[in-house]
Design a protein around this motif. Structure first.
Motif, PDB file in Angstrom:
ATOM      1  N   CYS A 248       0.826  -1.212   0.000  1.00 21.77           N
ATOM      2  CA  CYS A 248       0.000   0.000   0.000  1.00 21.77           C
ATOM      3  C   CYS A 248       0.856   1.257   0.000  1.00 21.77           C
ATOM      4  O   CYS A 248       0.592   2.217  -0.741  1.00 21.77           O
ATOM      5  N   LEU A 249       1.893   1.278   0.826  1.00 24.66           N
ATOM      6  CA  LEU A 249       2.748   2.458   0.917  1.00 24.66           C
ATOM      7  C   LEU A 249       3.499   2.707  -0.385  1.00 24.66           C
ATOM      8  O   LEU A 249       3.759   3.863  -0.755  1.00 24.66           O
ATOM      9  N   ARG A 250       3.843   1.660  -1.097  1.00 29.64           N
ATOM     10  CA  ARG A 250       4.610   1.813  -2.327  1.00 29.64           C
ATOM     11  C   ARG A 250       3.732   2.102  -3.536  1.00 29.64           C
ATOM     12  O   ARG A 250       4.232   2.614  -4.552  1.00 29.64           O
ATOM     13  N   ARG A 251       2.434   1.792  -3.444  1.00 32.00           N
ATOM     14  CA  ARG A 251       1.554   1.994  -4.596  1.00 32.00           C
ATOM     15  C   ARG A 251       0.711   3.265  -4.504  1.00 32.00           C
ATOM     16  O   ARG A 251       0.187   3.729  -5.522  1.00 32.00           O
ATOM     17  N   ARG A 268       5.924  -5.784  17.150  1.00 26.54           N
ATOM     18  CA  ARG A 268       6.341  -4.792  16.163  1.00 26.54           C
ATOM     19  C   ARG A 268       6.175  -5.311  14.741  1.00 26.54           C
ATOM     20  O   ARG A 268       6.474  -6.464  14.457  1.00 26.54           O
ATOM     21  N   SER A 269       5.731  -4.423  13.847  1.00 28.00           N
ATOM     22  CA  SER A 269       5.602  -4.753  12.430  1.00 28.00           C
ATOM     23  C   SER A 269       6.434  -3.764  11.622  1.00 28.00           C
ATOM     24  O   SER A 269       6.207  -2.547  11.699  1.00 28.00           O
ATOM     25  N   PRO A 270       7.383  -4.235  10.845  1.00 31.55           N
ATOM     26  CA  PRO A 270       8.197  -3.316  10.038  1.00 31.55           C
ATOM     27  C   PRO A 270       7.386  -2.731   8.896  1.00 31.55           C
ATOM     28  O   PRO A 270       6.490  -3.392   8.341  1.00 31.55           O
ATOM     29  N   PHE A 271       7.649  -1.496   8.559  1.00 30.13           N
ATOM     30  CA  PHE A 271       7.003  -0.892   7.398  1.00 30.13           C
ATOM     31  C   PHE A 271       7.905   0.208   6.848  1.00 30.13           C
ATOM     32  O   PHE A 271       8.822   0.677   7.527  1.00 30.13           O
ATOM     33  N   ALA A 272       7.635   0.603   5.613  1.00 20.67           N
ATOM     34  CA  ALA A 272       8.483   1.569   4.916  1.00 20.67           C
ATOM     35  C   ALA A 272       8.164   2.984   5.383  1.00 20.67           C
ATOM     36  O   ALA A 272       7.593   3.800   4.646  1.00 20.67           O
ATOM     37  N   GLY A 273       8.554   3.289   6.616  1.00 19.96           N
ATOM     38  CA  GLY A 273       8.233   4.595   7.189  1.00 19.96           C
ATOM     39  C   GLY A 273       8.872   5.755   6.474  1.00 19.96           C
ATOM     40  O   GLY A 273       8.346   6.883   6.513  1.00 19.96           O
ATOM     41  N   ASN A 274       9.988   5.515   5.791  1.00 18.23           N
ATOM     42  CA  ASN A 274      10.625   6.606   5.055  1.00 18.23           C
ATOM     43  C   ASN A 274       9.715   7.158   3.969  1.00 18.23           C
ATOM     44  O   ASN A 274       9.783   8.354   3.624  1.00 18.23           O
ATOM     45  N   LEU A 275       8.831   6.306   3.417  1.00 18.88           N
ATOM     46  CA  LEU A 275       7.930   6.782   2.371  1.00 18.88           C
ATOM     47  C   LEU A 275       6.878   7.730   2.927  1.00 18.88           C
ATOM     48  O   LEU A 275       6.377   8.598   2.206  1.00 18.88           O
ATOM     49  N   LEU A 276       6.506   7.560   4.197  1.00 17.53           N
ATOM     50  CA  LEU A 276       5.568   8.498   4.811  1.00 17.53           C
ATOM     51  C   LEU A 276       6.123   9.909   4.755  1.00 17.53           C
ATOM     52  O   LEU A 276       5.378  10.885   4.561  1.00 17.53           O
ATOM     53  N   ILE A 281       2.718  10.719   2.777  1.00 18.30           N
ATOM     54  CA  ILE A 281       1.585   9.804   2.809  1.00 18.30           C
ATOM     55  C   ILE A 281       0.941   9.861   4.193  1.00 18.30           C
ATOM     56  O   ILE A 281       1.631   9.953   5.204  1.00 18.30           O
ATOM     57  N   GLU A 282      -0.365   9.809   4.234  1.00 15.82           N
ATOM     58  CA  GLU A 282      -1.085   9.750   5.508  1.00 15.82           C
ATOM     59  C   GLU A 282      -1.460   8.306   5.805  1.00 15.82           C
ATOM     60  O   GLU A 282      -2.143   7.655   5.007  1.00 15.82           O
TER      61      GLU A 282
END
Length: 341
Positions: A248-251, A268-276, A281-282
């Motif tokens: 979702c974050l990448r699309r 904990r769940s890893p996610f691409a926080g740098n894209l926020l 991105i909200e």
């Protein structure tokens, strides 16, 4: 009466339970159908949902419809014999969240069939249940009990789409085509989304997403699938796995909105926080629902395609088979338990 009681991971029992009497302010409802939810499956498989762990035996179930039997003292509502759906939440009404108009995140709510508090709130997979009369809703004209059993999960989907903001005219990506994901597809289309893409690794699940109205179907396990959109305006993560959130974050487009609806594993769940940051991105959470329950009933009454999402109706005495079927995404979407005649 028969009821479905979970005692621990893998320990689901169909047991004889005492019939309740409605207390002051309560309605007694004869349950006809109960939808097996993903959270019910988590209790059955793992003994808990997210951070909510079983500490005592609990009657499962919160997606139920039936008919009114009677009322306790001081209670009023639809006449006995009326077909109804049951809103499963009883918020406290006075915490900061309730006062702010967000009872779905009430810090002291009671939710049918939930281990979030102790003693647990017993659920509704039983022949008869006593609930606060204000939680009983008469079905709109023309809506039968079988389809009405989708009201609770559809309410969850409607709330998630509303958390995304305006989707009219936009492109929405839904990761996860289980029952909730399919209903998010339907909710997004009902909210005016021009295009909805559904992603899932299970081809059979994607076929249900098509029934719900998806315009494009993508194999989530195939990054080379030609159906992947370059970008979307809104993405709703309905699978409950970190890989879905990453997708979702990448699309989603720059400045777009991602709604996390699926319950991620505890911890904990890893996610691409740098894209926020780089794309502004909200990322918004969506938990349960509130007033959407009444809107879900109206939408179900208006649209017959929801019938195609009910895979099977199984007698309560065969609950073990129903849970196994509901857990097999190659064979089912929404499975209903049937109580009574």
């Amino acid at each position: 009466m028969l009821g479905c009681v979970i005692h621990g991971a893998g320990d689901l029992r169909v047991a004889e339970l005492p019939e309740p009497e409605p207390g002051p302010g309560e309605a007694l409802v004869a349950v006809r159908h109960g939808g097996v939810c993903g959270s019910d499956l988590h209790y059955w498989r793992h003994g808990g949902v997210g951070d909510f762990r079983l500490r005592e035996p609990m009657v499962l179930g919160h997606e139920v419809v039936g008919t009114v039997v009677s009322y306790g003292s001081g209670a009023t509502g639809p006449a006995p014999g009326t077909a109804v759906a049951v809103h499963p939440a009883t918020p406290c009404g006075h915490c900061p969240e309730c006062s702010d108009g967000r009872p779905n995140v009430c810090r002291d709510t009671r939710y049918l069939g939930s281990a979030a508090r102790f003693p647990h709130v017993q659920g509704a997979f039983a022949g008869r249940i006593a609930v606060p009369a204000g939680q009983v809703r008469a079905l709109p004209e023309g809506l039968g009990l079988r389809r009405a059993a989708l009201a609770e999960p559809l309410s969850v989907a409607l709330h998630a789409v509303r958390r995304a903001g305006a989707v009219s005219g936009g492109h929405v990506l839904v990761t996860g085509a289980g029952p909730i994901g399919c209903l998010v597809v339907a909710a997004a289309k009902a909210a005016g989304a021009t295009r909805v893409t559904a992603a899932d690794p299970v081809p059979e699940a994607l076929r249900y997403a098509a029934v719900a109205g998806a315009d494009a179907l993508v194999r989530a396990d195939d990054p080379a699938d030609a159906g992947w959109p370059d970008e979307v305006d809104v993405a709703v993560e309905a699978s409950g796995v970190a890989a879905g959130l990453d997708t979702c974050l990448r699309r989603v487009r720059r400045g777009g909105v991602v709604v996390q609806l699926g319950m991620l594993p505890p911890g904990r769940s890893p996610f691409a926080g740098n894209l926020l940051v780089s794309r502004e991105i909200e990322l918004r959470g969506a938990f349960r629902f509130s007033a959407e329950f009444d809107d879900a009933l109206e939408l179900l009454a208006a649209r017959g395609e929801f019938d195609g999402l009910v895979s099977a109706v199984v007698p309560v005495g065969e609950a073990a088979d129903a849970f196994a079927l509901a857990a097999d995404r190659t064979r089912s979407c929404k499975v209903l338990l049937e109580f009574g005649d």
